[in-house]
Write an enzyme that holds these catalytic residues in place. Structure first.
Site, PDB file in Angstrom:
ATOM      1  CE  LYS A   1     -13.078  -0.908   9.503  1.00 62.43           C
ATOM      2  NZ  LYS A   1     -11.937  -2.462   8.769  1.00 62.43           N
TER       3      LYS A   1
ATOM      4  CG  ASP B   1       3.324   5.082   2.917  1.00 63.88           C
ATOM      5  OD1 ASP B   1       3.115   5.982   3.065  1.00 63.88           O
ATOM      6  OD2 ASP B   1       2.992   3.897   3.316  1.00 63.88           O
TER       7      ASP B   1
ATOM      8  CB  SER C   1     -10.941  -0.007   5.389  1.00 62.69           C
ATOM      9  OG  SER C   1     -11.235  -1.208   6.186  1.00 62.69           O
TER      10      SER C   1
END
Length: 747
Positions: free
Chosen positions: A502, A488, A477
């Site tokens: 998740k 990224d 999460s």
């Protein structure tokens, strides 16, 4: 992220003390239960809470589904899985009797008639008591272990027992195995008989203390989790504990409690809390009675449920509670002491961010690598909303630790997010902001399809030098949001195992705000409901796939049983257009070199090879589903295990040095539950575990050591792999970072 034990396992945890640490500390309220009277019956408040929950789940859930016969069948399966997932209490005849309920649970909720689900729970309680009573009855005569029987202990895919006779066979084998484990550990038959009789008797006591709130919680969670794996119903007790876990504070006395025999025992005294400051409460003390205020009557709590004792000790700040204590060093007939404490706000620092510095040496070069361990993304939402400038926050704590690490001269930072199951989405967003200048961090799509891009608008970085994020299957999460954004942006290396997967966002709905809740005490509970899905800034989702490390460590094998992909009703993986962002560095410029150095190093590292061997043994034992009940065969297996563990211990000692554990049998099965061992030995084992070598963390630090070396040796490379061409580096590699304030501002 969460683990979902069956109710039977939860009862076992309650007995062994594992549950004590999740319910742990410390405090509140009045009123308690000893033994519940059967049959348990639903209350009007529970019927109202069920209908309120259905209204929200069918209208506002991210993937809303009607509460109809199809959903009723899902609830039916989830409910029986929660109560008897191992199929050791109910028979095929019971399941035939309850079969009509498969299409009636939807009507039970809409019509506010919960008699059906409560009838199932009542039979569960009766069967649990009956089965444990049967196990106790077998102890008198003992067992013959010369046969060739085996005990199949993994029954998730087994059929329900045909009848009582088949149940008796199953429980005889379970009891035989309990006996045999103790026998192999060197216990005499008399000691075994006493230990098991006490164990089963205690289990019966715990089962008989289950009440209507437990029944309702189990049923409503079966409904909530049938919508998606991360939606939960939280009854008033569970909601209070969830709130405490998020804000890492409560109002109480500052003592971690656990059940032990008939007593509630002090497992830990929290530093700077009222109990610690009094000097009169010690680890091992047993609480026998509790009084409210300076003059309230002392209520005997021997034999009570842990959460009932906790409920009486917690309370509002600056109020008084009196504890009657049987000191740790006193026998059962020892002198009791009365301790008067004034409740205060207590911080639970065990789950707060922590730092340490690893000195990594290679040849004549030593570099300091900072490590920040973050167990959860915590935040005191209430204090933050009320404008408290000192509200508890993971981001604020990490910012402070980064400042301390910089002052100590570290050259790289590892964010250790292993087993961090998530927490606050806001904290994940703001924590990422400590490591980037500014820009988007996560995209959140709601049930209408609207996408909200959340990010860091505050320029500057708290740390802009080399960094790594260490993750494993338990990183979920909010941990995945952070790791994905760092990846990224090219901001740091992701190291470890693929994460949980998740990719959904939950919100808390206080049902008392929407029901006829005029009472001062919460009555309807809360709904933790999935309302959105988050996406990486590159447009992909972490749902199901998780975050794939740049440098992968060996998998533990738990991915077959643990992770989003193991849920039948997990949402599918999707993607959306990327956010408007630009990577700040390109780690591919030296990723190949780092991977090569890592591979070469671990191939000849004794600690890494030992970790791989232990993982292989763990997988082998985990994959077993049955065990022999023949004494000679088990003795031979134990001898092999003993030799293997002795080899592991010798290798650990050669690598780590003397850790102070001279007990050669410590790593072998002693046949005991946790609460049957001495607290002293239990705490000693935990202390030794914390001191044990951590090859994965050590190797992550060495990877950063390599990264720093490559950067220092090549200014062109440094410009490629450090943010913004290295202009903002605040490590020993370069200088001149515009820093974020130590107390981040909420965006």
């Amino acid at each position: 992220m969460k683990l979902r034990p069956t109710l039977a396992l939860l009862l076992a945890f309650t007995l062994t003390g594992a549950y004590a640490q999740s319910a742990a500390d410390l405090g509140a309220g009045n009123g308690a239960r000893k033994v519940s009277s059967l049959p348990l019956k639903p209350t009007p408040d529970q019927a109202t809470a069920a209908k309120l929950s259905a209204g929200f789940l069918t209208r506002f859930h991210y993937a809303a589904q009607p509460l109809d016969d199809a959903m009723s069948a899902k609830i039916y399966k989830a409910y029986f899985d929660a109560l008897d997932g191992e199929k050791v209490f109910f028979t095929q005849a019971d399941m035939a009797r309850f079969a009509p309920l498969k299409g009636q649970f939807d009507d039970a909720i809409w019509n506010q008639d919960l008699s059906g689900p409560f009838s199932v729970f009542n039979l569960y309680v009766q069967r649990a008591v009956d089965r444990m009573s049967y196990a106790r009855s077998l102890l008198k005569d003992g067992f013959d272990f010369s046969g060739n029987e085996s005990y199949n202990y993994d029954r998730k895919k087994a059929d329900w027992p045909k009848d009582r006779a088949e149940l008796d066979t199953l429980w005889r084998q379970r009891t035989m195995n309990d006996w045999l484990r103790l026998k192999l550990a060197g216990k005499t038959d008399d000691d075994i008989r006493k230990t098991l009789d006490k164990r089963y008797s205690s289990y019966i006591d715990r089962v008989r203390q289950l009440d209507g709130e437990d029944a309702f919680q189990a049923f409503m969670n079966a409904y909530a989790e049938s919508t998606d794996p991360h939606t939960d119903y939280l009854g008033p007790r569970a909601a209070e504990n969830f709130d405490i876990s998020m804000k890492l504070s409560l109002e109480g006395i500052g003592a971690v409690l656990q059940p032990r025999d008939e007593y509630t025992q002090v497992r830990e005294v929290v530093p700077a809390g009222p109990a610690a400051k009094s000097g009169k409460v010690h680890v091992g003390d047993r609480i026998v009675a509790i009084g409210q205020g300076d003059t309230g009557p002392m209520v005997d709590v021997i034999g009570w449920r842990l959460d009932d004792v906790v409920n009486r000790i917690r309370g509002k700040k600056d109020t008084t509670v009196r504890l009657e204590i049987l000191p740790a060093d006193a026998g059962l007939d020892g002198k009791h002491e009365i301790v008067t404490l004034v409740r205060q706000k207590v911080s639970i620092e065990e789950q707060a961010a922590k730092k340490k510095i690893l000195d990594i040496k290679e040849g004549n070069v030593t570099r300091k690598i900072g490590v920040i361990e973050l167990p959860t993304f915590y935040s005191d939402f209430g204090a933050r909303r009320d404008g408290d400038k000192n509200f508890k926050s993971a981001t604020r704590d990490v910012a402070k630790l980064l400042g301390e690490l910089k002052a100590a001269g570290v050259e790289g930072v590892v964010m250790d997010l292993r087993n961090n199951g998530g927490g606050s989405l806001t904290e994940a967003n703001e924590l990422t902001g400590l490591f980037i200048d500014k820009g988007p961090v996560v995209q959140v799509r709601d049930a209408r399809g609207a996408v909200d891009v959340q990010g860091d608008d505050e320029p500057g970085m708290s740390w802009s030098g080399p960094m790594a994020v260490l993750v494993n299957r338990g990183s979920a999460s909010a941990s995945e949001i952070f790791a994905a954004a760092i990846q990224d942006y090219g901001r740091g290396l992701i190291v470890g195992q693929p994460t949980f997967g998740k990719g959904t966002v939950q919100n808390l709905v206080d049902l008392d705000r929407f029901g006829n809740g005029n009472k001062e005490k919460p009555q309807f509970g809360e709904l933790k409901m999935t309302i959105a899905e988050f996406f990486r800034i590159n447009g992909g989702s972490t749902q199901l796939k998780g975050v794939t490390p740049d440098i992968a460590f060996p998998k533990s094998g738990d991915e077959k049983d643990f992770g989003e992909s193991t849920y039948d009703n997990a949402l599918p993986w999707t993607q959306i257009p990327p956010a408007d962002y630009k990577p700040v560095a390109d780690l591919k410029a030296y990723l190949g070199q780092l991977q090569s150095k890592h591979d070469t190093r671990v191939a000849k590292a004794p600690g890494w090879k030992l970790m791989l061997d232990e993982l292989a043994q763990y997988r082998k034992m985990r994959d077993k589903t049955s065990i022999s009940l023949n004494l000679a065969q088990r003795q031979a297996e134990r001898k092999d295990q003993d030799a293997l563990q002795a080899d592991f211990r010798a290798r650990h000692k050669a690598i780590d040095g003397d850790t102070g554990n001279d007990d050669d049998r410590a790593s072998l099965d002693d046949g005991l539950n946790a609460n049957e061992r001495s607290l002293k030995s239990e705490l000693k084992a935990e202390k030794e575990a914390k001191k044990a070598a951590d090859p994965q963390l050590d190797e992550t630090a060495r990877i950063l050591f390599d990264a720093v070396g490559l950067i220092k040796g090549d200014s062109k490379l440094a410009a490629e792999v450090l943010p913004y061409g290295g202009r903002y580096s605040d490590s020993a590699v370069a200088s001149g970072s515009p820093e974020k304030p130590a107390t981040p501002v909420s965006h």
